[in-house]
Design a protein around this motif. Sequence first.
Motif, PDB file in Angstrom:
ATOM      1  N   HIS A 168      49.001  40.064  34.577  1.00  0.00           N
ATOM      2  CA  HIS A 168      49.507  41.273  35.216  1.00  0.00           C
ATOM      3  C   HIS A 168      49.510  42.406  34.195  1.00  0.00           C
ATOM      4  O   HIS A 168      49.561  42.171  32.986  1.00  0.00           O
ATOM      5  N   MET A 169      49.469  43.626  34.700  1.00  0.00           N
ATOM      6  CA  MET A 169      49.540  44.792  33.814  1.00  0.00           C
ATOM      7  C   MET A 169      50.513  45.821  34.370  1.00  0.00           C
ATOM      8  O   MET A 169      50.629  45.987  35.588  1.00  0.00           O
ATOM      9  N   ILE A 225      39.294  48.414  32.796  1.00  0.00           N
ATOM     10  CA  ILE A 225      39.213  48.387  34.261  1.00  0.00           C
ATOM     11  C   ILE A 225      38.280  47.279  34.736  1.00  0.00           C
ATOM     12  O   ILE A 225      38.636  46.493  35.615  1.00  0.00           O
ATOM     13  N   HIS A 226      37.097  47.210  34.155  1.00  0.00           N
ATOM     14  CA  HIS A 226      36.116  46.194  34.516  1.00  0.00           C
ATOM     15  C   HIS A 226      36.187  45.073  33.477  1.00  0.00           C
ATOM     16  O   HIS A 226      35.869  45.297  32.304  1.00  0.00           O
ATOM     17  N   ASN A 231      38.792  42.910  40.290  1.00  0.00           N
ATOM     18  CA  ASN A 231      38.565  41.899  39.266  1.00  0.00           C
ATOM     19  C   ASN A 231      38.859  40.496  39.808  1.00  0.00           C
ATOM     20  O   ASN A 231      39.489  40.336  40.851  1.00  0.00           O
ATOM     21  N   LEU A 232      38.395  39.488  39.076  1.00  0.00           N
ATOM     22  CA  LEU A 232      38.523  38.101  39.526  1.00  0.00           C
ATOM     23  C   LEU A 232      39.942  37.596  39.250  1.00  0.00           C
ATOM     24  O   LEU A 232      40.235  37.060  38.181  1.00  0.00           O
ATOM     25  N   PRO A 280      48.212  40.299  40.426  1.00  0.00           N
ATOM     26  CA  PRO A 280      47.513  40.102  39.147  1.00  0.00           C
ATOM     27  C   PRO A 280      46.180  40.819  39.094  1.00  0.00           C
ATOM     28  O   PRO A 280      45.581  41.136  40.131  1.00  0.00           O
ATOM     29  N   LEU A 281      45.705  41.061  37.862  1.00  0.00           N
ATOM     30  CA  LEU A 281      44.365  41.596  37.666  1.00  0.00           C
ATOM     31  C   LEU A 281      43.361  40.507  37.344  1.00  0.00           C
ATOM     32  O   LEU A 281      42.181  40.639  37.643  1.00  0.00           O
ATOM     33  N   LEU A 282      43.842  39.434  36.711  1.00  0.00           N
ATOM     34  CA  LEU A 282      42.963  38.340  36.314  1.00  0.00           C
ATOM     35  C   LEU A 282      43.686  37.014  36.519  1.00  0.00           C
ATOM     36  O   LEU A 282      44.924  36.950  36.441  1.00  0.00           O
ATOM     37  N   ALA A 283      42.914  35.970  36.794  1.00  0.00           N
ATOM     38  CA  ALA A 283      43.457  34.621  36.914  1.00  0.00           C
ATOM     39  C   ALA A 283      42.495  33.650  36.246  1.00  0.00           C
ATOM     40  O   ALA A 283      41.307  33.932  36.093  1.00  0.00           O
ATOM     41  N   SER A 284      43.008  32.496  35.866  1.00  0.00           N
ATOM     42  CA  SER A 284      42.194  31.474  35.221  1.00  0.00           C
ATOM     43  C   SER A 284      41.782  30.406  36.227  1.00  0.00           C
ATOM     44  O   SER A 284      42.628  29.841  36.919  1.00  0.00           O
ATOM     45  N   HIS A 285      40.479  30.124  36.283  1.00  0.00           N
ATOM     46  CA  HIS A 285      39.993  29.006  37.091  1.00  0.00           C
ATOM     47  C   HIS A 285      39.606  27.828  36.198  1.00  0.00           C
ATOM     48  O   HIS A 285      39.056  26.829  36.685  1.00  0.00           O
TER      49      HIS A 285
END
Length: 438
Positions: free
Chosen positions: A26-27, A108-109, A403-404, A46-51
């Motif tokens: 999160h940001m 951002i990306h 984002n993923l 969230p902006l990103l997560a771990s798979h």
Amino acid sequence: MTGAEPYGYLMVHFVEDPDGYRETVHMSLSRGDDPTAWDRLNGGEPLLASHLGTTGVRDPYLLQRPDTGRYYLIATDLRVFGADDAGWQAWTTDYSTAMNVWESDDLIHWGPQRRIDVACGPDGVRDPALPHMGMMWAPEALWVDDYDEAGGAFVVYWASSGEDGRQRILWGATRDFTQKGWTTGGVLIDAPGDVIDTTMIRRAGRTYRVTKDNGTGRGLFMEHTDARRWWLPGAAWTETQHHIGAACAGGDPGLVEGPAMFRVRGEDRWYLLVDVIPDVGYRPLVATDLDASEPWALVADRDFDLAPATKHGGVIPLTRERYDALRAADAAAPVTGRLDDAVVAVGAGAEVALAALPATAEATLNGGGVGTFEVEWDLAGIVLDAPRSHEVTGVLRGTLGANLNDWVAADGSRDWDADGKTPRSATAIEVTATLTVV
């Protein structure tokens, strides 16, 4: 004010939620140039997560390589809620030694997730000469301009347990946060009992660190050194304050951890965020003289605005250009979900069809106002060699939510240990249009 002018701050963190999947990245963005007021980005999602690995992301930390401007985000590979339920004893003795890594040019990306196994050498093979590592927790790093004869590098430090079960702070070095570019150095802090969660800053040739002592009752304690090569065994550290932030947890130093320090630019003022466990999250302290005998003092709740359950992370300063770009990318919803229709002739290629569809769309912003974003249309399964109308879907690119930040397994499940997990976005903004072939 020019785009290169210093302005604003960005915080990266995770969120405590025993009933949900919030061990993700999160940001939060400062409200203007004020480091005491914060807004969660992406609507609090969230902006990103771990798979990969445990599918958990805790203790994220954000840093920028000064000579290239490249941003790196590093984090712990641990999921406490909804994973294997092995328990803290197992999680700290023989568990994941992987460091989650993402990188970006603009905040951002974000590129695809990768991992570094800090217990391995550049070839990815466990090195028996390295200290035993039971886990890899709370990585941070400082850039050292003259690390070796090749130039600058990040000196990374994190918590791990040894064969005796004691938790220590170890260090390694990298220039690019890849396995091939990784070297594990050795032990940085070996104190009586257990130590975890070290955060550091530097000022005028002096390095300061705050660490959590889980073994001798010091709680969060602060030290400093004037050693130029502060990560090597010969560096002499002087302890100053201990029990830092214990008052945030009713006087119990054991309930405060996950420190994060940052300076208010242009001032002799520093903030130390301390994570009150289990679910209160960050509370602030302030210092105006890091060399005082007890530099850190509590900040009143009314003087600091941060969402509850904001957990262990880090803060970086921004430029005006970066700050404005983050605000402009924080999209909430499309102004209109249905865009203008398009018509193409039978036999038209995909490029012609894409050119006929609307190239951009507007979206409302979480901070107010409207932004314009490129639309990425999905023409998979669309037949262009016969007359027909098709409903097509597009995604707004350049939003933080694109984002993923989610994943799904090959069998469609959300089980953390399922096979074939594919990263995806759960918050990408979609629009539709009709594509008619005549």
